[in-house]
Design a protein around this motif. Structure first.
Motif, PDB file in Angstrom:
ATOM      1  N   THR A  37       0.841  -1.135  -0.092  1.00 48.45           N
ATOM      2  CA  THR A  37      -0.024   0.063   0.000  1.00 48.45           C
ATOM      3  C   THR A  37       0.807   1.147   0.054  1.00 48.45           C
ATOM      4  O   THR A  37       1.693   1.318   1.093  1.00 48.45           O
ATOM      5  CB  THR A  37      -0.900  -0.066   1.106  1.00 48.45           C
ATOM      6  OG1 THR A  37      -1.766  -1.066   1.245  1.00 48.45           O
ATOM      7  CG2 THR A  37      -1.660   1.243   1.183  1.00 48.45           C
ATOM      8  N   HIS A  38       0.904   1.942  -1.131  1.00 45.38           N
ATOM      9  CA  HIS A  38       1.720   3.236  -1.297  1.00 45.38           C
ATOM     10  C   HIS A  38       1.180   4.480  -0.694  1.00 45.38           C
ATOM     11  O   HIS A  38       0.073   4.669  -0.619  1.00 45.38           O
ATOM     12  CB  HIS A  38       2.179   3.150  -2.782  1.00 45.38           C
ATOM     13  CG  HIS A  38       3.219   2.199  -3.098  1.00 45.38           C
ATOM     14  ND1 HIS A  38       3.217   2.064  -4.497  1.00 45.38           N
ATOM     15  CD2 HIS A  38       3.630   1.278  -2.544  1.00 45.38           C
ATOM     16  CE1 HIS A  38       4.155   0.864  -4.480  1.00 45.38           C
ATOM     17  NE2 HIS A  38       4.452   0.433  -3.514  1.00 45.38           N
ATOM     18  N   ILE A  39       2.023   5.464  -0.445  1.00 41.63           N
ATOM     19  CA  ILE A  39       1.391   6.498  -0.049  1.00 41.63           C
ATOM     20  C   ILE A  39       2.107   7.713  -1.039  1.00 41.63           C
ATOM     21  O   ILE A  39       3.558   7.695  -1.184  1.00 41.63           O
ATOM     22  CB  ILE A  39       2.017   7.179   1.377  1.00 41.63           C
ATOM     23  CG1 ILE A  39       1.187   6.036   2.411  1.00 41.63           C
ATOM     24  CG2 ILE A  39       1.710   8.562   1.744  1.00 41.63           C
ATOM     25  CD1 ILE A  39       1.836   6.297   3.826  1.00 41.63           C
ATOM     26  N   CYS A  46      -4.167  11.107  -4.950  1.00 44.38           N
ATOM     27  CA  CYS A  46      -3.547  10.169  -5.951  1.00 44.38           C
ATOM     28  C   CYS A  46      -4.139   8.679  -5.961  1.00 44.38           C
ATOM     29  O   CYS A  46      -3.896   8.067  -7.098  1.00 44.38           O
ATOM     30  CB  CYS A  46      -2.001  10.091  -5.695  1.00 44.38           C
ATOM     31  SG  CYS A  46      -1.456   8.978  -4.249  1.00 44.38           S
ATOM     32  N   GLY A  47      -4.740   8.171  -4.816  1.00 41.43           N
ATOM     33  CA  GLY A  47      -5.241   7.056  -4.928  1.00 41.43           C
ATOM     34  C   GLY A  47      -4.332   5.693  -4.847  1.00 41.43           C
ATOM     35  O   GLY A  47      -4.628   4.590  -4.838  1.00 41.43           O
ATOM     36  N   CYS A  48      -2.798   6.044  -4.567  1.00 41.18           N
ATOM     37  CA  CYS A  48      -1.902   4.970  -4.374  1.00 41.18           C
ATOM     38  C   CYS A  48      -2.098   4.098  -3.187  1.00 41.18           C
ATOM     39  O   CYS A  48      -1.651   2.867  -3.219  1.00 41.18           O
ATOM     40  CB  CYS A  48      -0.544   5.727  -4.278  1.00 41.18           C
ATOM     41  SG  CYS A  48       0.162   6.474  -5.936  1.00 41.18           S
ATOM     42  N   SER A  60      -6.569   4.894   1.923  1.00 38.47           N
ATOM     43  CA  SER A  60      -6.290   4.494   3.469  1.00 38.47           C
ATOM     44  C   SER A  60      -5.517   5.783   4.292  1.00 38.47           C
ATOM     45  O   SER A  60      -5.272   5.613   5.438  1.00 38.47           O
ATOM     46  CB  SER A  60      -5.425   3.410   3.762  1.00 38.47           C
ATOM     47  OG  SER A  60      -4.330   3.157   2.814  1.00 38.47           O
ATOM     48  N   CYS A  61      -5.186   6.693   3.463  1.00 38.01           N
ATOM     49  CA  CYS A  61      -4.673   8.015   3.880  1.00 38.01           C
ATOM     50  C   CYS A  61      -5.928   8.841   4.463  1.00 38.01           C
ATOM     51  O   CYS A  61      -5.578  10.122   5.057  1.00 38.01           O
ATOM     52  CB  CYS A  61      -3.791   8.636   3.198  1.00 38.01           C
ATOM     53  SG  CYS A  61      -4.489   9.664   1.928  1.00 38.01           S
ATOM     54  N   THR A  62      -7.238   8.583   4.057  1.00 37.79           N
ATOM     55  CA  THR A  62      -8.015   9.468   4.787  1.00 37.79           C
ATOM     56  C   THR A  62      -8.753   8.910   5.812  1.00 37.79           C
ATOM     57  O   THR A  62      -9.855   9.295   5.991  1.00 37.79           O
ATOM     58  CB  THR A  62      -9.214   9.711   3.353  1.00 37.79           C
ATOM     59  OG1 THR A  62      -9.705   8.412   3.278  1.00 37.79           O
ATOM     60  CG2 THR A  62      -8.594  10.154   2.036  1.00 37.79           C
TER      61      THR A  62
HETATM   62  S1  FES Z   1      -1.586   8.751  -0.558  1.00 38.42           S
HETATM   63 FE1  FES Z   1      -2.600   9.789  -2.180  1.00 38.42          FE
HETATM   64  S2  FES Z   1      -4.559   9.355  -1.973  1.00 38.42           S
HETATM   65 FE2  FES Z   1      -3.776   8.514  -0.229  1.00 38.42          FE
END
Ligand code: FES
Ligand code: FES
Length: 170
Positions: A37-39, A46-48, A60-62
């Motif tokens: 799972t990238h950031i 970005c959706g990464c 998952s960053c939200t």
């Molecule tokens: S790291 Fe870019 S949307 Fe979550």
């Protein structure tokens, strides 16, 4: 003050103490070592970092890790089954849907949700529904081709068992 979280990740039961500020993306990468799972941005652009939370694609960053308490999460590491790639992964390989690969895990997880939930996907709807995932390399053409190919596999019914098994295990 730490929060106790209890959840299922790729079919494995997990309990940890997390700080209230810990993002789900950070939790997966740094607490569980799941660096697939990238950031890419940390600002929901970005959706990464996309994973499935109870079958829904979520950036998952939200989300804070403690908000995932009680959920079932699938990450890119949980897609392959018995040494076989998930149909979306196989379609990415066959149609060369990636270049550097940085966006790929998030892209694949978003597409798994699409092919699982939507009938009648076509090029225009795939492009619209993938609006939340940014790729800086490919120009999207092969990603769309891979998505439509994976959707065909689902429509034919040959992928349903595989993916349902994946979700049930998670
Ligand atoms: S790291 Fe870019 S949307 Fe979550
Ligand atoms: S393959 Fe490089 S960002 Fe998408």
């Amino acid at each position: 003050m730490a929060n106790k979280v209890s959840l299922t990740v790729n079919g494995r039961s997990v309990q940890r103490e997390v700080e209230p500020r810990t993002l789900l993306a950070t939790f997966l990468r740094e607490h569980l070592g799941m660096t697939g799972t990238h950031i890419g941005c940390d600002t929901s652009q970005c959706g990464c970092c996309t994973v499935l939370v109870d079958g829904d694609a979520v950036k998952s960053c939200t989300m804070f890790a403690f908000q995932a308490n009680g959920t079932s999460i699938t990450t890119i590491e949980g897609l392959a089954s018995d040494g076989r790639m998930h149909p979306v992964q196989a379609a990415f390989q066959e149609h060369h849907g990636l270049q550097c690969g940085f966006c790929t895990s998030g892209m694949v997880m978003s597409i798994v949700e699409l092919v699982e939930k939507y009938d009648g996907l076509d090029e225009a709807s795939v492009r619209e529904l993938l609006d939340g995932n940014i790729c800086r390399c490919t120009g999207y053409h092969n990603i769309v081709k891979a998505t439509l190919a994976a959707a065909d596999v689902y429509r034919s019914g040959s992928a349903a068992a595989t993916h349902t098994d994946t979700l049930l295990r998670s």
